[in-house]
Design a protein around this motif. Structure first.
Motif, PDB file in Angstrom:
ATOM      1  N   SER A  19     -40.061  60.045 -37.984  1.00  0.00           N
ATOM      2  CA  SER A  19     -39.888  58.648 -37.566  1.00  0.00           C
ATOM      3  C   SER A  19     -40.546  57.667 -38.500  1.00  0.00           C
ATOM      4  O   SER A  19     -41.526  57.997 -39.172  1.00  0.00           O
ATOM      5  CB  SER A  19     -40.608  58.367 -36.249  1.00  0.00           C
ATOM      6  OG  SER A  19     -40.194  59.116 -35.228  1.00  0.00           O
ATOM      7  N   SER A  20     -40.104  56.459 -38.370  1.00  0.00           N
ATOM      8  CA  SER A  20     -40.701  55.341 -39.091  1.00  0.00           C
ATOM      9  C   SER A  20     -42.175  55.195 -38.683  1.00  0.00           C
ATOM     10  O   SER A  20     -42.477  55.005 -37.508  1.00  0.00           O
ATOM     11  CB  SER A  20     -39.938  54.074 -38.707  1.00  0.00           C
ATOM     12  OG  SER A  20     -40.519  52.964 -39.316  1.00  0.00           O
ATOM     13  N   LYS A  44     -41.456  53.808 -43.088  1.00  0.00           N
ATOM     14  CA  LYS A  44     -42.285  52.830 -42.383  1.00  0.00           C
ATOM     15  C   LYS A  44     -41.566  51.473 -42.424  1.00  0.00           C
ATOM     16  O   LYS A  44     -41.046  51.085 -43.459  1.00  0.00           O
ATOM     17  CB  LYS A  44     -43.642  52.754 -43.094  1.00  0.00           C
ATOM     18  CG  LYS A  44     -44.551  51.645 -42.639  1.00  0.00           C
ATOM     19  CD  LYS A  44     -45.356  52.069 -41.456  1.00  0.00           C
ATOM     20  CE  LYS A  44     -46.171  50.941 -40.864  1.00  0.00           C
ATOM     21  NZ  LYS A  44     -46.347  51.073 -39.423  1.00  0.00           N
ATOM     22  N   SER A  45     -41.532  50.768 -41.312  1.00  0.00           N
ATOM     23  CA  SER A  45     -40.822  49.480 -41.292  1.00  0.00           C
ATOM     24  C   SER A  45     -41.481  48.453 -42.201  1.00  0.00           C
ATOM     25  O   SER A  45     -42.716  48.414 -42.313  1.00  0.00           O
ATOM     26  CB  SER A  45     -40.843  48.858 -39.895  1.00  0.00           C
ATOM     27  OG  SER A  45     -40.285  49.696 -38.947  1.00  0.00           O
ATOM     28  N   ASN A 128     -35.474  47.854 -36.425  1.00  0.00           N
ATOM     29  CA  ASN A 128     -36.453  47.892 -35.348  1.00  0.00           C
ATOM     30  C   ASN A 128     -36.480  46.471 -34.780  1.00  0.00           C
ATOM     31  O   ASN A 128     -37.069  45.568 -35.360  1.00  0.00           O
ATOM     32  CB  ASN A 128     -37.774  48.340 -36.001  1.00  0.00           C
ATOM     33  CG  ASN A 128     -38.996  48.101 -35.189  1.00  0.00           C
ATOM     34  OD1 ASN A 128     -38.929  47.629 -34.052  1.00  0.00           O
ATOM     35  ND2 ASN A 128     -40.149  48.407 -35.767  1.00  0.00           N
ATOM     36  N   LYS A 165     -33.043  50.383 -33.273  1.00  0.00           N
ATOM     37  CA  LYS A 165     -34.077  51.083 -32.507  1.00  0.00           C
ATOM     38  C   LYS A 165     -34.480  50.169 -31.358  1.00  0.00           C
ATOM     39  O   LYS A 165     -35.002  49.069 -31.581  1.00  0.00           O
ATOM     40  CB  LYS A 165     -35.270  51.379 -33.425  1.00  0.00           C
ATOM     41  CG  LYS A 165     -36.298  52.280 -32.806  1.00  0.00           C
ATOM     42  CD  LYS A 165     -37.358  52.636 -33.829  1.00  0.00           C
ATOM     43  CE  LYS A 165     -38.279  53.714 -33.350  1.00  0.00           C
ATOM     44  NZ  LYS A 165     -39.351  53.998 -34.312  1.00  0.00           N
ATOM     45  N   SER A 213     -48.102  59.122 -28.499  1.00  0.00           N
ATOM     46  CA  SER A 213     -47.422  59.532 -27.262  1.00  0.00           C
ATOM     47  C   SER A 213     -47.980  60.856 -26.756  1.00  0.00           C
ATOM     48  O   SER A 213     -48.725  61.551 -27.465  1.00  0.00           O
ATOM     49  CB  SER A 213     -45.924  59.702 -27.522  1.00  0.00           C
ATOM     50  OG  SER A 213     -45.706  60.846 -28.324  1.00  0.00           O
ATOM     51  N   SER A 240     -36.228  59.383 -29.660  1.00  0.00           N
ATOM     52  CA  SER A 240     -37.575  59.179 -30.182  1.00  0.00           C
ATOM     53  C   SER A 240     -38.503  58.900 -29.010  1.00  0.00           C
ATOM     54  O   SER A 240     -38.214  58.020 -28.195  1.00  0.00           O
ATOM     55  CB  SER A 240     -37.590  57.983 -31.144  1.00  0.00           C
ATOM     56  OG  SER A 240     -38.910  57.627 -31.458  1.00  0.00           O
ATOM     57  N   GLY A 242     -42.208  61.277 -27.540  1.00  0.00           N
ATOM     58  CA  GLY A 242     -42.723  62.437 -26.817  1.00  0.00           C
ATOM     59  C   GLY A 242     -42.313  63.796 -27.356  1.00  0.00           C
ATOM     60  O   GLY A 242     -42.473  64.799 -26.661  1.00  0.00           O
ATOM     61  N   CYS A 263     -43.087  61.933 -34.396  1.00  0.00           N
ATOM     62  CA  CYS A 263     -44.094  61.071 -35.024  1.00  0.00           C
ATOM     63  C   CYS A 263     -45.517  61.457 -34.607  1.00  0.00           C
ATOM     64  O   CYS A 263     -46.223  62.126 -35.360  1.00  0.00           O
ATOM     65  CB  CYS A 263     -43.794  59.616 -34.673  1.00  0.00           C
ATOM     66  SG  CYS A 263     -44.959  58.442 -35.325  1.00  0.00           S
ATOM     67  N   SER A 264     -45.911  61.095 -33.362  1.00  0.00           N
ATOM     68  CA  SER A 264     -47.328  61.221 -32.969  1.00  0.00           C
ATOM     69  C   SER A 264     -47.936  62.584 -33.310  1.00  0.00           C
ATOM     70  O   SER A 264     -49.028  62.665 -33.859  1.00  0.00           O
ATOM     71  CB  SER A 264     -47.472  60.998 -31.460  1.00  0.00           C
ATOM     72  OG  SER A 264     -47.272  59.655 -31.155  1.00  0.00           O
TER      73      SER A 264
HETATM   74  C1  FMN Z   1     -49.161  54.946 -36.047  1.00  0.00           C
HETATM   75  C2  FMN Z   1     -47.718  54.623 -35.736  1.00  0.00           C
HETATM   76  C3  FMN Z   1     -47.004  53.741 -36.554  1.00  0.00           C
HETATM   77  C4  FMN Z   1     -45.688  53.402 -36.252  1.00  0.00           C
HETATM   78  N1  FMN Z   1     -45.004  52.540 -37.065  1.00  0.00           N
HETATM   79  C5  FMN Z   1     -43.711  52.242 -36.783  1.00  0.00           C
HETATM   80  C6  FMN Z   1     -42.944  51.399 -37.629  1.00  0.00           C
HETATM   81  O1  FMN Z   1     -43.411  50.899 -38.658  1.00  0.00           O
HETATM   82  N2  FMN Z   1     -41.666  51.140 -37.274  1.00  0.00           N
HETATM   83  C7  FMN Z   1     -41.074  51.680 -36.166  1.00  0.00           C
HETATM   84  O2  FMN Z   1     -39.888  51.419 -35.912  1.00  0.00           O
HETATM   85  N3  FMN Z   1     -41.769  52.496 -35.362  1.00  0.00           N
HETATM   86  C8  FMN Z   1     -43.048  52.803 -35.638  1.00  0.00           C
HETATM   87  N4  FMN Z   1     -43.742  53.649 -34.823  1.00  0.00           N
HETATM   88  C9  FMN Z   1     -43.067  54.252 -33.657  1.00  0.00           C
HETATM   89  C10 FMN Z   1     -42.551  55.641 -34.038  1.00  0.00           C
HETATM   90  O3  FMN Z   1     -41.575  55.582 -35.061  1.00  0.00           O
HETATM   91  C11 FMN Z   1     -41.942  56.366 -32.825  1.00  0.00           C
HETATM   92  O4  FMN Z   1     -40.760  55.688 -32.436  1.00  0.00           O
HETATM   93  C12 FMN Z   1     -42.886  56.425 -31.641  1.00  0.00           C
HETATM   94  O5  FMN Z   1     -44.198  56.758 -32.046  1.00  0.00           O
HETATM   95  C13 FMN Z   1     -42.411  57.456 -30.618  1.00  0.00           C
HETATM   96  O6  FMN Z   1     -42.341  58.748 -31.174  1.00  0.00           O
HETATM   97  P1  FMN Z   1     -43.484  59.850 -30.895  1.00  0.00           P
HETATM   98  O7  FMN Z   1     -43.568  60.019 -29.436  1.00  0.00           O
HETATM   99  O8  FMN Z   1     -42.989  61.085 -31.616  1.00  0.00           O
HETATM  100  O9  FMN Z   1     -44.739  59.307 -31.475  1.00  0.00           O
HETATM  101  C14 FMN Z   1     -45.052  53.994 -35.105  1.00  0.00           C
HETATM  102  C15 FMN Z   1     -45.771  54.894 -34.320  1.00  0.00           C
HETATM  103  C16 FMN Z   1     -47.071  55.217 -34.614  1.00  0.00           C
HETATM  104  C17 FMN Z   1     -47.811  56.191 -33.739  1.00  0.00           C
END
Ligand code: FMN
Length: 324
Positions: A19-20, A44-45, A128, A165, A213, A240, A242, A263-264
């Protein structure tokens, strides 16, 4: 074992996308995602708000209006240039699809940013998009028009596919997805995870809640994926939120997602963990005699699962629960 899938019209070697986030903000991290098996990466966005903030902070220090304008212009261009450089170098260095991400607040800059991003050879774009509804005089229909207006502008600008998103809270998600699809959006990412506030009762301050998450955060998302993938089966859906192990990936695929973002858990375990997640999807497929993910994708969605009403159930009625 064939894990190939298609997302936004792109071919991915498997459905797992990093993920971003900060996990994709440098060339080394993007290469590492590819080396450990990711099917694609979302960068990263690039945030309009952050760029404007930086431009504001820097130009505020100047006593001369022309200098302020120049600093503000320079900061914006410089931030965009760095981002474009990262996309170009990623496109040269890896074979998996590279999907940049923009975070829009106002329209004009972002159309320009999107156009520049397309010119780098990026495979697709993730948008996003979230407009915090702060004005009680704006009715929900007008609030959603902001999304539609932005999407129409983007579609008129871009030739490459793009996904939106989304946040979790819309009055009628299926209507929204349909309207996005009708305006040429190729996919939706369900869902974004936003910055959330908490209160520190000792310091009497507002502090950030945990950004990471837990696997439990997946449950409500599962419902919406299972239903959205049945109600509009033409738009690509990326899950996306969890995803912490291979079982989570399988659940989202069974619910009907085309791809699954992670991501997390990678913040904790590192990119190497991708190998483990993909390995466990493969062994589940092997033990269930699936040689291809299309054989089970969507098998338990709202259309295909016999007792699909289970996805509709929202109230805790005694009849449906083990608890009195
Ligand atoms: C530290 C961090 C930075 C993130 N930065 C972005 C971002 O720049 N752009 C975006 O669309 N989502 C961002 N997210 C959200 C993640 O892309 C993802 O949608 C969200 O964490 C849920 O996924 P997960 O449960 O696997 O963490 C970020 C999440 C985390 C934890």
């Amino acid at each position: 074992m064939n894990l190939e899938t298609s997302y936004l019209g792109l071919n991915l070697r498997n459905p797992l996308i990093v993920s971003s986030s900060g996990l994709t903000d440098s060339l080394d991290k993007i290469k590492s995602a590819e080396d450990y098996g990711a099917g694609a990466v979302v960068l990263k966005s690039i945030f309009e708000e952050q760029i404007n903030y930086q431009a504001g902070v820097l130009s505020d220090g100047s006593d001369y209006p022309e200098a302020s304008d120049y600093i503000s212009y320079y900061t914006k261009t410089h931030s965009l240039d760095n981002y474009l450089k990262l996309i170009r170098s990623a496109k040269e260095a890896v074979d998996i699809p590279v999907i940049p991400s923009i975070n829009c607040v106002t329209a004009d800059d972002w159309i320009n940013f999107a156009r520049n991003i397309e010119s780098t050879g990026a495979d697709a774009l993730e948008v996003n998009m979230f407009f915090m509804p702060l004005d009680k005089n704006i009715n929900p229909v007008d609030a959603e028009k902001l999304y539609f207006n932005m999407v129409e502008k983007l579609r008129n600008t871009l030739k490459i596919p793009f996904a939106i998103k989304l946040g979790q809270r819309f009055t009628n998600l299926f209507y929204l997805i349909d309207q996005l699809y009708n305006r040429g959006v190729n996919g939706v990412v369900l869902f974004n995870r936003f910055f959330e506030p908490d209160i520190d009762i000792n310091t009497m301050n507002i502090v950030p809640a945990s950004v990471f998450s837990t696997p439990e955060d997946k449950r409500n998302v599962l419902r919406w994926i299972a239903m959205s993938s049945a109600i509009n089966d033409k738009i690509s859906i990326s899950a996306s939120t969890g995803v912490h192990d291979g079982n989570d990936v399988i659940k989202y695929l069974l619910a009907g997602a085309d791809t699954v973002q992670i991501c997390s858990v990678l913040y904790r375990e590192g990119h190497k963990y991708l190998e483990k997640v993909i390995g466990s999807v493969k062994s589940w497929m092997e033990s269930n005699s699936y040689d291809n993910i299309h054989k089970f994708r969507g098998l338990l969605n709202y259309k295909n699962f016999d007792d699909a009403r289970k996805y509709e159930r929202a109230q805790f009625m005694k009849y449906f629960s083990a608890y009195e």
